[in-house]
Design a protein around this motif. Structure first.
Motif, PDB file in Angstrom:
ATOM      1  N   LYS A  67      -0.356   8.839  -2.459  1.00 46.50           N
ATOM      2  CA  LYS A  67       0.663   8.623  -1.429  1.00 46.50           C
ATOM      3  C   LYS A  67       0.945   7.154  -1.155  1.00 46.50           C
ATOM      4  O   LYS A  67       2.054   6.784  -0.819  1.00 46.50           O
ATOM      5  CB  LYS A  67       0.241   9.317  -0.133  1.00 46.50           C
ATOM      6  CG  LYS A  67       0.247  10.823  -0.259  1.00 46.50           C
ATOM      7  CD  LYS A  67      -0.143  11.475   1.044  1.00 46.50           C
ATOM      8  CE  LYS A  67      -0.173  12.989   0.831  1.00 46.50           C
ATOM      9  NZ  LYS A  67      -0.564  13.699   2.022  1.00 46.50           N
ATOM     10  N   ASP A  68      -0.047   6.293  -1.247  1.00 42.60           N
ATOM     11  CA  ASP A  68       0.146   4.877  -0.957  1.00 42.60           C
ATOM     12  C   ASP A  68       0.570   4.156  -2.230  1.00 42.60           C
ATOM     13  O   ASP A  68      -0.177   4.105  -3.203  1.00 42.60           O
ATOM     14  CB  ASP A  68      -1.157   4.269  -0.417  1.00 42.60           C
ATOM     15  CG  ASP A  68      -0.954   2.870   0.131  1.00 42.60           C
ATOM     16  OD1 ASP A  68       0.113   2.263  -0.121  1.00 42.60           O
ATOM     17  OD2 ASP A  68      -1.865   2.378   0.812  1.00 42.60           O
ATOM     18  N   LEU A  69       1.764   3.593  -2.223  1.00 44.59           N
ATOM     19  CA  LEU A  69       2.281   2.899  -3.405  1.00 44.59           C
ATOM     20  C   LEU A  69       2.101   1.387  -3.317  1.00 44.59           C
ATOM     21  O   LEU A  69       2.603   0.650  -4.161  1.00 44.59           O
ATOM     22  CB  LEU A  69       3.746   3.253  -3.625  1.00 44.59           C
ATOM     23  CG  LEU A  69       4.013   4.735  -3.896  1.00 44.59           C
ATOM     24  CD1 LEU A  69       5.507   4.986  -4.058  1.00 44.59           C
ATOM     25  CD2 LEU A  69       3.257   5.212  -5.121  1.00 44.59           C
ATOM     26  N   TYR A  70       1.407   0.900  -2.295  1.00 43.76           N
ATOM     27  CA  TYR A  70       0.993  -0.499  -2.187  1.00 43.76           C
ATOM     28  C   TYR A  70       2.128  -1.505  -2.299  1.00 43.76           C
ATOM     29  O   TYR A  70       1.942  -2.597  -2.792  1.00 43.76           O
ATOM     30  CB  TYR A  70      -0.084  -0.814  -3.222  1.00 43.76           C
ATOM     31  CG  TYR A  70      -1.288   0.058  -3.091  1.00 43.76           C
ATOM     32  CD1 TYR A  70      -2.233  -0.178  -2.116  1.00 43.76           C
ATOM     33  CD2 TYR A  70      -1.470   1.150  -3.934  1.00 43.76           C
ATOM     34  CE1 TYR A  70      -3.343   0.642  -1.971  1.00 43.76           C
ATOM     35  CE2 TYR A  70      -2.574   1.975  -3.795  1.00 43.76           C
ATOM     36  CZ  TYR A  70      -3.495   1.708  -2.817  1.00 43.76           C
ATOM     37  OH  TYR A  70      -4.585   2.524  -2.682  1.00 43.76           O
ATOM     38  N   GLY A  71       3.311  -1.141  -1.875  1.00 41.82           N
ATOM     39  CA  GLY A  71       4.450  -2.058  -1.900  1.00 41.82           C
ATOM     40  C   GLY A  71       5.397  -1.848  -3.057  1.00 41.82           C
ATOM     41  O   GLY A  71       6.511  -2.372  -3.053  1.00 41.82           O
ATOM     42  N   TYR A  72       4.987  -1.088  -4.061  1.00 45.69           N
ATOM     43  CA  TYR A  72       5.878  -0.852  -5.195  1.00 45.69           C
ATOM     44  C   TYR A  72       7.110  -0.048  -4.789  1.00 45.69           C
ATOM     45  O   TYR A  72       8.157  -0.166  -5.423  1.00 45.69           O
ATOM     46  CB  TYR A  72       5.138  -0.161  -6.342  1.00 45.69           C
ATOM     47  CG  TYR A  72       4.231  -1.095  -7.105  1.00 45.69           C
ATOM     48  CD1 TYR A  72       4.743  -1.982  -8.039  1.00 45.69           C
ATOM     49  CD2 TYR A  72       2.861  -1.110  -6.876  1.00 45.69           C
ATOM     50  CE1 TYR A  72       3.919  -2.857  -8.738  1.00 45.69           C
ATOM     51  CE2 TYR A  72       2.025  -1.981  -7.564  1.00 45.69           C
ATOM     52  CZ  TYR A  72       2.561  -2.842  -8.489  1.00 45.69           C
ATOM     53  OH  TYR A  72       1.741  -3.707  -9.166  1.00 45.69           O
TER      54      TYR A  72
END
Length: 84
Positions: A67-72
C-alpha cells in the motif's frame, strides 16, 4: 550527481527531453539543498516529488510495495500531468 549532469548534457545535445528524479533523499539537509540549488542554476528538468531514504525500501527488492508507494505515486501523478 556528476554522472547525472553528464547524462543530462548528452540528452540536451541530442535534443531529447529528460527529468531528474531524486531518490534516497534526506529532507532538510544541506546536501539536498545544494542539489536543488544546482538543478535550478543549470535549469535542469526535475520532478518536484522526491523519494526519501527509507531503510525498508531495500526489503522490497523483488516484491510488491504493497500500500505504501514511498512517494512514487507522486512521481506518477507528475508524469500523468505532463502527458496531458
Amino acid at each position: 550527481m556528476q554522472q547525472t549532469w553528464v547524462t543530462a548534457e548528452n540528452l540536451v545535445e541530442s535534443g531529447k527531453s529528460y527529468a531528474v528524479l531524486l531518490t534516497r533523499t534526506r529532507s532538510h539537509t544541506l546536501a539536498l539543498a545544494a542539489v536543488e540549488h544546482e538543478m535550478e542554476e543549470r535549469e535542469a528538468s526535475y520532478f518536484e516529488a522526491q523519494i526519501p531514504l527509507r531503510e525498508d525500501i531495500k526489503n522490497f527488492f523483488g516484491h510488491s510495495f504493497g500500500k505504501d508507494l514511498y512517494g512514487y505515486e507522486d512521481v506518477f501523478k507528475e508524469i500523468e500531468e505532463a502527458l496531458s
